[in-house]
Enzyme design. Structure first.
Site, PDB file in Angstrom:
ATOM      1  N   TYR A 184       0.780  -1.166  -0.095  1.00  0.00           N
ATOM      2  CA  TYR A 184       0.088  -0.022   0.142  1.00  0.00           C
ATOM      3  C   TYR A 184       0.661   1.303  -0.006  1.00  0.00           C
ATOM      4  CZ  TYR A 184       0.912   0.346   5.017  1.00  0.00           C
ATOM      5  OH  TYR A 184       1.579   0.413   6.486  1.00  0.00           O
ATOM      6  N   CYS A 185       0.227   2.251  -0.595  1.00  0.00           N
ATOM      7  CA  CYS A 185       1.082   3.418  -0.876  1.00  0.00           C
ATOM      8  C   CYS A 185       0.088   4.480  -0.870  1.00  0.00           C
ATOM      9  CB  CYS A 185       1.977   3.680  -1.596  1.00  0.00           C
ATOM     10  SG  CYS A 185       1.153   3.390  -3.293  1.00  0.00           S
ATOM     11  N   THR A 186       0.255   6.036  -0.956  1.00  0.00           N
ATOM     12  CA  THR A 186      -0.782   7.064  -0.923  1.00  0.00           C
ATOM     13  C   THR A 186      -1.710   6.834  -1.916  1.00  0.00           C
ATOM     14  OG1 THR A 186       1.080   8.516  -0.246  1.00  0.00           O
ATOM     15  CG2 THR A 186      -1.043   9.419  -0.703  1.00  0.00           C
TER      16      THR A 186
END
Length: 306
Positions: A184-186
């Site tokens: 996951y990331c922004t």
């Protein structure tokens, strides 16, 4: 005053002439008085822009006229053009700097070998079904996770995105290769690349949250598996998904809960540090804490990743 917003987006598609795309995008943004950052490479486009709501809609419509950008998922958030100092449109080797330009393979469908996209609801279903066999893997710089992350997530201690490849090659996370790994990331762009790098290195079951933390937060707010604030690479600095967001960051001076980063007052350092409202007023020391040299932080505004 006209209503303003910020859009966040990326698209992986082969581009034969990135410079021509740069000129087109810059001209389009200047015509619409938009500010923000756009990175373009032979692999695609990655951007964050702020401006009038109607002008952003015109930008999206015009950008989607290009066949390779037709399927881009544009994410909306609160903010304005004033959250960016200027408009920057640049051509780079990569639209997100993993240092893996030659390893990355992109076709008309996106990044070849990237993780399976899961909607927020599907993430919950996976966790319910597989339990401890599911591992959340943070694809961001480590300092971002100081103020917000998925519960029990693995947070690699990296100073910058380009460090991920060497961290994976070190074998430090080989014990996760048989687990269900959810990156996951922004906004999703870093996961596209990281998940592909993990797959190439033998991780057997790799997923990514479609639309990143932003889409997850829009769905579940602070009533799901996410806790804390979302770090942002613009003047807003952080975002909360609800009025009952948990503050998991700690002031480096007194330990009080905080989500607010500030530059160290030492001009020779200027690292981002977490300070509570009370200690912010005392941020005048010209000699900073020794741990700043080893901290996983960067100067404000030095990245344009989503």
């Amino acid at each position: 005053m006209k209503p303003q917003k910020i859009i966040l987006y990326y698209g992986f598609t082969p581009l034969d002439d990135p410079e021509a795309i740069r000129l087109w995008q810059r001209t389009l943004c200047e015509k619409l008085s938009l500010k923000g950052r756009i990175l373009i490479s032979r692999h695609g486009i990655n951007g964050t822009l702020g401006g009038d709501l109607d002008d952003l809609r015109r930008y999206i419509a015009a950008t989607k006229e290009f066949p390779g950008f037709k399927g881009i998922d544009f994410k909306w958030s609160e903010g304005s053009a004033d959250d960016f100092p200027r408009l920057r449109v640049r051509v780079r080797d990569e639209i997100v700097s993993f240092g893996a330009s030659e390893e990355l393979e992109v076709d008309q469908c996106g990044v070849v070998g990237s993780g399976v996209h899961l909607k927020p609801q599907e993430i919950h279903e996976l966790v319910v079904r597989r339990g401890d066999d599911v591992v959340f893997f943070d694809a961001r710089n480590a300092f971002e996770a100081e103020i917000g992350r998925f519960k029990n997530a693995v947070v690699p201690h990296v100073r910058a995105t380009r460090d991920f490849a060497s961290v994976l090659d070190s074998g430090r996370y080989d014990d996760l290769k048989q687990k269900a790994v959810v990156t996951y990331c922004t906004g999703g762009v870093r996961c596209e690349v990281l998940s592909a790098l993990m797959t190439r290195r033998g991780f057997e079951e790799v997923y990514q949250i479609g639309g990143g933390i932003v889409r997850y937060g829009e769905t579940y707010g602070d009533d799901g598996l996410w806790e804390g604030s979302l770090y942002l690479f613009d003047a807003r600095m952080h975002h909360e998904f609800s009025d009952h967001s948990k503050s998991i960051g700690a002031c480096e001076r007194c330990g009080a809960p905080t989500s607010q980063f500030h530059n160290c007052a030492n001009l020779a350092c200027r690292k981002l540090i977490l300070l509570c409202g009370e200690c912010e007023g005392d941020n005048v020391a010209t000699k900073c804490a020794p741990h700043h040299r080893d901290n996983y932080v960067v100067e404000a505004g030095s990245h344009s990743q989503v």
